[in-house]
Design a protein around this motif. Structure first.
Motif, mmCIF file in Angstrom:
data_model
loop_
_atom_site.group_PDB
_atom_site.id
_atom_site.type_symbol
_atom_site.label_atom_id
_atom_site.label_comp_id
_atom_site.label_asym_id
_atom_site.label_seq_id
_atom_site.Cartn_x
_atom_site.Cartn_y
_atom_site.Cartn_z
ATOM 1 N N ARG A 1 52.915 48.679 -2.344
ATOM 2 C CA ARG A 1 53.718 49.684 -1.642
ATOM 3 C C ARG A 1 53.077 50.064 -0.318
ATOM 4 O O ARG A 1 51.862 50.110 -0.195
ATOM 5 N N LYS B 1 64.808 57.739 0.312
ATOM 6 C CA LYS B 1 65.273 57.935 -1.064
ATOM 7 C C LYS B 1 64.161 58.433 -1.988
ATOM 8 O O LYS B 1 64.432 58.867 -3.094
ATOM 9 N N SER B 2 62.895 58.323 -1.545
ATOM 10 C CA SER B 2 61.778 58.765 -2.393
ATOM 11 C C SER B 2 60.997 59.872 -1.690
ATOM 12 O O SER B 2 60.880 59.876 -0.466
ATOM 13 N N LYS B 3 60.479 60.770 -2.481
ATOM 14 C CA LYS B 3 59.721 61.904 -1.944
ATOM 15 C C LYS B 3 58.474 61.445 -1.187
ATOM 16 O O LYS B 3 58.120 62.000 -0.154
ATOM 17 N N GLN B 4 57.812 60.406 -1.688
ATOM 18 C CA GLN B 4 56.575 59.927 -1.080
ATOM 19 C C GLN B 4 56.824 58.976 0.088
ATOM 20 O O GLN B 4 55.892 58.583 0.774
ATOM 21 N N ARG B 5 58.082 58.558 0.307
ATOM 22 C CA ARG B 5 58.482 57.659 1.393
ATOM 23 C C ARG B 5 57.744 56.321 1.336
ATOM 24 O O ARG B 5 57.247 55.827 2.326
ATOM 25 N N TYR B 6 57.703 55.740 0.128
ATOM 26 C CA TYR B 6 57.097 54.430 -0.079
ATOM 27 C C TYR B 6 58.165 53.344 -0.074
ATOM 28 O O TYR B 6 59.303 53.578 -0.480
ATOM 29 N N HIS C 1 65.767 53.493 3.471
ATOM 30 C CA HIS C 1 65.206 53.108 2.173
ATOM 31 C C HIS C 1 64.123 54.090 1.712
ATOM 32 O O HIS C 1 64.158 54.565 0.582
ATOM 33 N N VAL C 2 63.164 54.390 2.574
ATOM 34 C CA VAL C 2 62.060 55.273 2.157
ATOM 35 C C VAL C 2 62.522 56.718 2.017
ATOM 36 O O VAL C 2 61.891 57.505 1.316
ATOM 37 N N GLN D 1 53.481 53.177 2.678
ATOM 38 C CA GLN D 1 54.079 54.477 2.959
ATOM 39 C C GLN D 1 54.508 54.529 4.416
ATOM 40 O O GLN D 1 53.815 54.043 5.308
#
Length: 155
Positions: A82, A124-129, A121-122, A84
């Motif tokens: 992954r 969509k996730s809290k950590q932006r991975y 794409h990133v 970030q």
């Protein structure tokens, strides 16, 4: 020095000697700079003097500002790949290059994707991975693995 009986300090001192050689010969201090150099040469891009402050690492006539992120597979055998993309980088680059290195630093894979596709794409996730396979599978992504490997072989 016998490699099998080396102390921990001796091993770190050998690692330090390698780091000094990489710096004195190539002005590279870490894996991130190495990955940026590989991508720059593969694409014919220019490395910017200070990518940390600019928000991107490379400049290219066609792809614009390119942010390069790299990941090396851990020595414990996990296939962690992954990268970030912090929200602080939003809008600061035009394309995103993601390169994954095997444990021995050989290129496992590399792709280039437009900023907007990666950002969506990133987001969509809290950590932006972004996982390597997910980023490489984006319809807008371009596989640059062969080009980056060719550069690595020539260095």
């Amino acid at each position: 020095m016998d490699k099998t009986s080396s102390t921990m300090l001796e091993l770190f001192q050998r690692m330090h000697e390698c780091e000094k050689t990489l710096w004195s010969r190539y002005h590279l201090k870490d894996q991130g700079q190495y990955a940026a150099l590989l991508v720059a040469r593969a694409l014919g891009a220019c490395v910017v003097a200070n990518g940390v402050n600019q928000g991107y690492d490379l400049e290219h006539p066609r792809y614009g500002r390119i942010e390069v992120r790299s990941r090396r597979y851990p020595l414990d055998g996990r296939r962690e790949d992954r990268a970030q993309v912090p929200s602080s980088k939003q809008g600061l680059f035009d394309h995103f290059a993601h390169i994954v290195l095997d444990q021995d630093f050989t290129v496992a894979g590399a792709y280039l994707a437009p900023h907007d596709a990666i950002d969506a794409h990133v987001g969509k996730s809290k950590q932006r991975y972004v996982r390597f396979a997910d980023g490489a599978a984006l319809p807008q992504a371009v596989d640059i693995t062969a080009d980056v490997r060719a550069v690595q072989t020539g260095l």
